[in-house]
Design a protein around this motif. Sequence first.
Motif, PDB file in Angstrom:
ATOM      1  N   SER A  62      52.002  40.958  35.945  1.00 43.04           N
ATOM      2  CA  SER A  62      51.254  42.192  36.187  1.00 43.04           C
ATOM      3  C   SER A  62      49.902  41.827  36.796  1.00 43.04           C
ATOM      4  O   SER A  62      49.518  40.647  36.836  1.00 43.04           O
ATOM      5  N   ILE A  63      49.183  42.845  37.265  1.00 48.84           N
ATOM      6  CA  ILE A  63      47.859  42.645  37.852  1.00 48.84           C
ATOM      7  C   ILE A  63      46.836  43.333  36.959  1.00 48.84           C
ATOM      8  O   ILE A  63      46.957  44.519  36.634  1.00 48.84           O
ATOM      9  N   ASP A  64      45.819  42.563  36.535  1.00 51.43           N
ATOM     10  CA  ASP A  64      44.772  43.094  35.666  1.00 51.43           C
ATOM     11  C   ASP A  64      43.436  42.944  36.383  1.00 51.43           C
ATOM     12  O   ASP A  64      42.795  41.887  36.317  1.00 51.43           O
ATOM     13  N   GLY A  65      43.051  43.990  37.102  1.00 51.97           N
ATOM     14  CA  GLY A  65      41.813  43.928  37.868  1.00 51.97           C
ATOM     15  C   GLY A  65      41.908  42.890  38.964  1.00 51.97           C
ATOM     16  O   GLY A  65      42.746  42.994  39.875  1.00 51.97           O
ATOM     17  N   GLU A  66      41.069  41.862  38.884  1.00 50.72           N
ATOM     18  CA  GLU A  66      41.062  40.809  39.906  1.00 50.72           C
ATOM     19  C   GLU A  66      41.867  39.592  39.470  1.00 50.72           C
ATOM     20  O   GLU A  66      41.815  38.555  40.140  1.00 50.72           O
ATOM     21  N   GLU A  67      42.613  39.726  38.389  1.00 53.82           N
ATOM     22  CA  GLU A  67      43.397  38.601  37.897  1.00 53.82           C
ATOM     23  C   GLU A  67      44.890  38.912  37.904  1.00 53.82           C
ATOM     24  O   GLU A  67      45.307  40.068  37.715  1.00 53.82           O
ATOM     25  N   LEU A  68      45.673  37.869  38.116  1.00 51.06           N
ATOM     26  CA  LEU A  68      47.119  37.979  38.044  1.00 51.06           C
ATOM     27  C   LEU A  68      47.569  37.409  36.708  1.00 51.06           C
ATOM     28  O   LEU A  68      47.201  36.281  36.343  1.00 51.06           O
ATOM     29  N   LEU A  69      48.342  38.183  35.953  1.00 56.35           N
ATOM     30  CA  LEU A  69      48.897  37.705  34.689  1.00 56.35           C
ATOM     31  C   LEU A  69      50.284  37.154  34.975  1.00 56.35           C
ATOM     32  O   LEU A  69      51.137  37.843  35.558  1.00 56.35           O
ATOM     33  N   LEU A  70      50.527  35.896  34.586  1.00 56.35           N
ATOM     34  CA  LEU A  70      51.747  35.199  34.979  1.00 56.35           C
ATOM     35  C   LEU A  70      52.710  34.997  33.821  1.00 56.35           C
ATOM     36  O   LEU A  70      52.319  34.926  32.661  1.00 56.35           O
TER      37      LEU A  70
END
Length: 756
Positions: A196-204
């Motif tokens: 998923s995408i959390d703001g400016e970060e990618l959760l892997l």
Amino acid sequence: MDLTINFAPISLEGNCSVLVGRQNYDKERLAELRADFRDTHVFRRDGAESIVDIPIAPGAVPLGHVQETIDLRQHQIFWPMLLQESLIQLLGKRPILSNNPLKFLGARVPLIEHANLPDWLQRLSVTEIHTRHITVDRRRIHGVVCNVRAKSFISATCDVLISAGVHIVGRYVQVELPLIDDRIMPKRKLVGRVRSIDGEELLLEDCEPGYEKVAAKLAFLEPRKENFEECVRKVLGRDAERVLEQSQRASQHLASGPGKLEHIDSIVKYLRDKKPAAVPGANFAVDAPLNTKGRLFPPGEIIEKPFLLFDPSGSRKDDWAERGLKDHGPYDEQVFSPKGLNIAVVCQARLEGRVDEFVAKFLNGMPKVLQQGKNFARYGDGFIKRFRLNKPTVHYFLADGTSDEAYAIASREALDKARDGGFEWDLAIVQIEEEFKSLADSSNPYYTTKSIFLRRDVPVQSVRLETMSFSDNDLVFPMNHLSLATYAKLGGTPWLLASSQTVAHELVIGLGSSTSSESRLGPQMRHVGITTVFSSDGSYLLSDRTAAVPYDHYPEELRKTLKRTIEAVRTEDNWRSTDKVRLVFHSFKPFKESEVEAIDALTGELGLGDVKAAYLHIAPDHPFLVFDHAQKGIAARGGKKGVLGPARQLHIRLSDYESLVVFAGASELKQVTDGMPQPALIKLHQRSTFKDMTYLSRQAFAFSAHSWRMLSPEPFPITIRYSDLIAERLAGLASVKGWDPDAVTFGAIGHKPWFL
């Protein structure tokens, strides 16, 4: 023959006397020297105790405290590193992907073009230059081996892609690694799949440890074909398909014989004109790629097709398997049993009618489907008539859906019927779907049904629904292959491979491998499969034992298999301790010294006094290509396939320890887009005591014609191909709940090629 190999000989010109330095070897010191002096010196570890440095820049002097003058013409061991460094400097600012082998981006002639295509989406040619040597008339010849391929690049970071509307959730991403050499493009490392995408970060997920999340501005989308095309479609909209089709044609040309040869010739001409410097005052002279019209072309031959035997007396034989079976029937026609088969068919309930039609065609043949332009039916006889069987008993067992559980219920229902009726199934035919390949092995109906039936010693022949849906004209070809594999799985012997009689007793042992994992970055298990193929009374036969073990355990399993096989054949053929014995190993990987020593020790332990061994690595991945200028192409849908491709049976001996053998040539390509056929490189370990590479290459080729999996020749010897299949199948079965590996190891099914 009018052949060209993509090998261009090199030599040195000018003043080749050079002052070099020498100092004590230390791993960290060598790395420091290469980092600090890469523009002025090249370094090489020489033996176990010293580092040699060679100045390559004008005015540079040796760094080692011990100095000596050498003639580079006599020290060819330094040529590859000198040439590699010279080419890196010669290329200047051209982007370099790696230095060993040297890979760089071609001139900026894009393989995909559109006015609105951003700079961060590119498909370009990548040129590879390897340094190799061959031996002709006992003379070692060094040279460069060139190749080219297409590569897609997505150079924008994921934050840019997200802004452009590219869907990255569910796709794998990479991060750049720190630069080691600022002349080489940064390498990237695969770190995980975007959950998923959390703001400016990618959760892997399915990620490397420590990469549970990553900044979008530091991540790059993996440039796989489907990801690249998704980006093009998002950016170009309605124009995308036309642009992608044009790009595919351009890339296809680069993969074709004419495209590759044109590019290779241009690279070699560039090197010949530039004359790369070796050291100040000396340069490399690059000759044209070797051609059969020149005096340096290595010796070659067209290997004769092996004859297949269709009866024990050897009077019925043919070099074409399909014709031999039709004319003579199988080798074991007189002794095969049972003639009347009990067949269980497992399929989805909604497909029963279509499966029934297919099974009828399979068993009884398709006599009305004639070969185009010819008056004969390729599958007119059918399975029953071809293998001289009686009419079988067939029962259907229906799966209520596509789940592994639905297939398991239907399979167990079949076993219950056999138990209650007091009979045994001889064969299970199972309908599967192409989509099952995307499922985890543990929930794949293919492995579920196979595990249930194999535990009861019932061979399984799976058939994809997509294959069943072929038109009759197209269906005859897979029918031919299916009928052969099915008969072999039943324990039948379709044919044997005729071989020349030799004084030595000969065993041929094949090693193959398969890697299994539930995810791309999760723990991976590599399995090694062992197939023993042995010669007895002049015919090659499969042994009755196969195994697959984790990679770490395979040396011990190989030792046990070899010991068991030698002892069994020794007793059966009444070997004496003084008889000549030859062991030939075909492996998917190079042999280690420790493995060779262990096998040598075993033969001594068994009391075999006259043993010779050949350790062969049969490598599909290598840079060599062979062009046949007489091959103008074979008519196929969409154009001509295999233009300039070498023919099957070609053997070129590169040295006493290396040969090129074409197992699958231009005629074996399936379609125009398959590109350029490549020979296999056969490499003989230096510790081998049997060294006849011509004999060994011919023998390896014969094994590619001895497959009971398909009527057409295999693109690889069955010694390795069968071993790959064993490892792959057993790795998949191991993940199925309730599977018992002893079913294959000790059950009757293990004495048959159940894995085909």
